[in-house]
Design an enzyme around this catalytic site. Structure first.
Site, mmCIF file in Angstrom:
data_model
loop_
_atom_site.group_PDB
_atom_site.id
_atom_site.type_symbol
_atom_site.label_atom_id
_atom_site.label_comp_id
_atom_site.label_asym_id
_atom_site.label_seq_id
_atom_site.Cartn_x
_atom_site.Cartn_y
_atom_site.Cartn_z
ATOM 1 C CB ILE A 27 6.745 -11.582 19.646
ATOM 2 C CG1 ILE A 27 6.489 -10.658 18.926
ATOM 3 C CG2 ILE A 27 7.921 -12.184 20.367
ATOM 4 C CD1 ILE A 27 6.048 -9.653 20.274
ATOM 5 N N PRO A 31 -2.470 -13.262 22.417
ATOM 6 C CG PRO A 31 -4.238 -12.951 21.509
ATOM 7 C CD PRO A 31 -2.936 -13.557 21.237
ATOM 8 N NE ARG A 36 -1.230 -6.262 26.319
ATOM 9 C CZ ARG A 36 -0.499 -6.152 26.006
ATOM 10 N NH1 ARG A 36 1.001 -6.433 25.574
ATOM 11 N NH2 ARG A 36 -0.448 -5.071 24.421
ATOM 12 C CG ASP A 77 8.987 -5.853 30.172
ATOM 13 O OD1 ASP A 77 9.694 -5.885 30.900
ATOM 14 O OD2 ASP A 77 8.418 -5.948 28.569
ATOM 15 C CD GLU A 88 2.600 -4.074 32.849
ATOM 16 O OE1 GLU A 88 2.663 -4.731 32.846
ATOM 17 O OE2 GLU A 88 2.121 -2.834 32.028
ATOM 18 C CG HIS A 130 5.219 -3.548 29.843
ATOM 19 N ND1 HIS A 130 4.385 -3.720 29.764
ATOM 20 C CD2 HIS A 130 5.397 -2.977 28.851
ATOM 21 C CE1 HIS A 130 3.330 -3.626 28.833
ATOM 22 N NE2 HIS A 130 4.430 -3.052 28.339
#
Length: 319
Positions: free
Chosen positions: A159, A208, A236, A260, A265, A284
C-alpha cells in the site's frame, strides 16, 4: 462435502455480492453477525469457518473437534489464537494485499479533501452562499496544489508503494521510512523518523501495529511537524495516540488529521477525536469498494479450495 460456517458475513458481503460459489465445495451456512456467546454453538460441528473480526480462542477450539480450517477474510489475523490453532491442528489462512488499490485511493481522497475542500464548498453552495455571492467565485479557506509538496510514507509495503506511485503522478516529493529497503523503487528518499516528520507536508501511515510502531504519532513526533502539515491514517488506530492528536489539532500544532481507523472500533462515544475541528473520520471503509470486496471473497474461496485439495496457500498458522 465439508460443513462450512461463515460467522460474520455482513462485513464483507452486506448483500451486494454472492456466496454461491462456496456451495460448490461445501454445505454452507452464513450468519451476518455472531455474538461471542454463540460462536461455539454455531461452529461446534463445522469442518471449516470463515470469519472477519470474530475472536477464536483456545477455549473455543477445544469445543470444536471437527474444525480443521479457519479462513480469515482480512489481512490481519490477530483475532485467531495462532498458537492454539497449531496445537489443535487447525490451518489458518488470511488474504494478503487484496485492498492495495482501494486503500491508496482512500489516502488521496483524504489528502484532496484537505487541499481542495470539496465537501465544505459543496455544503456552502447548497446552503445558498454562491447565490448571494457578488463575485463569480469564492473560497472558504486556502486551497493548495499537491505538485511540489512532500509526502512522508511511514511503512513501505504494497500500500505504501502504491501511495508513492500516485504521489509521483501528482508531482509530489516522496520520503519514506521503512525497515524493508529492498522495496525501494529508486524514486523515494529513505529518511529517519525525525526527518520524515519534520519535512513532510503530509504523513501517511502504512505500518503494521507492533510494539515498535504503537503510538508512533505522539506528542514528541507531533512537535516535529510543520503547522501546515496533515496526518493520514488508513493503517491501524493504535499507531496514533488519539489524545495527543486531539491536543495538536485544538492548539493548531498541525493543520489536520484524517483516519479510517481508530483505537477502538466501532467508535466509542468517548473517543478523543469525536467532533474535533480539522479531524476527518470515516468508518473503516477504505477496503470496502465492491470490486475490492469481490477480490477478497474470490481469494477466500481460493484459499479454502486449495486447502481442500491438499496444498494450502496464504497460511499464517506457523509458529
Amino acid at each position: 462435502m465439508i460443513k462450512l460456517t461463515v460467522l460474520d458475513g455482513h462485513a464483507a458481503n452486506p448483500g451486494d455480492l454472492s456466496w454461491d460459489i462456496f456451495k460448490k465445495i461445501s454445505q454452507l451456512t452464513v450468519y451476518e453477525r455472531t455474538p461471542p456467546s454463540l460462536v461455539v454453538e454455531r461452529i461446534a460441528d463445522s469442518d471449516a469457518v470463515i470469519l472477519n473480526k470474530i475472536s477464536i480462542t483456545d477455549k473455543i477450539l477445544e469445543q470444536c473437534p471437527n474444525l480443521k480450517y479457519i479462513g480469515v477474510a482480512a489481512t490481519g489475523y490477530n483475532v485467531v489464537d495462532i498458537k492454539a490453532a497449531v496445537k489443535h491442528g487447525v490451518t489458518v489462512t488470511n488474504i494478503p494485499a487484496y485492498s492495495t488499490d482501494s486503500v491508496a485511493q482512500h489516502v488521496f481522497a483524504f489528502i484532496l479533501n484537505f487541499t481542495n475542500r470539496v465537501s465544505e464548498h459543496s455544503k456552502s453552495v447548497n446552503e445558498g452562499d454562491w447565490i448571494k455571492c457578488p463575485d463569480f467565485c469564492y473560497w472558504l479557506d486556502s486551497l493548495s496544489e499537491l505538485t511540489g509538496k512532500t509526502i512522508g510514507i511511514f511503512g513501505f509495503g504494497s500500500i505504501g508503494r502504491k501511495v508513492a506511485e500516485i504521489a509521483h503522478a501528482f508531482g509530489m516529493k516522496v520520503l519514506i521510512h521503512t525497515h524493508s529497503p529492498s522495496s525501494f523503487t529508486g524514486k523515494e528518499k529513505s529518511v529517519s523518523t525525525e526527518e520524515l516528520f519534520s519535512k513532510s507536508d503530509f504523513i501517511s501511515l502504512h505500518a503494521p501495529l507492533t510494539d515498535e510502531t504503537k503510538e508512533v504519532i505522539n506528542s514528541k513526533t507531533l512537535s516535529l511537524m510543520k503547522k501546515t502539515a496533515y496526518i493520514i491514517n488508513t493503517a491501524r488506530g493504535g499507531l496514533v495516540n488519539e489524545e495527543a492528536v486531539k491536543k495538536a489539532l485544538e492548539t493548531e500544532q498541525i493543520a489536520g488529521y484524517a483516519a479510517d481507523v481508530l483505537v477502538s472500533e466501532p467508535m466509542d462515544k468517548n473517543c478523543p477525536l469525536y467532533g474535533v475541528k480539522n479531524c476527518v473520520l470515516t468508518p473503516h471503509i477504505a477496503w470496502a469498494p465492491k470490486e475490492t470486496r469481490q477480490r477478497l471473497l474470490n481469494t477466500v474461496f481460493e484459499n479454502l479450495k486449495e486447502f481442500l485439495e491438499g496444498h494450502p496457500q496464504n497460511v499464517v498458522s506457523v509458529l
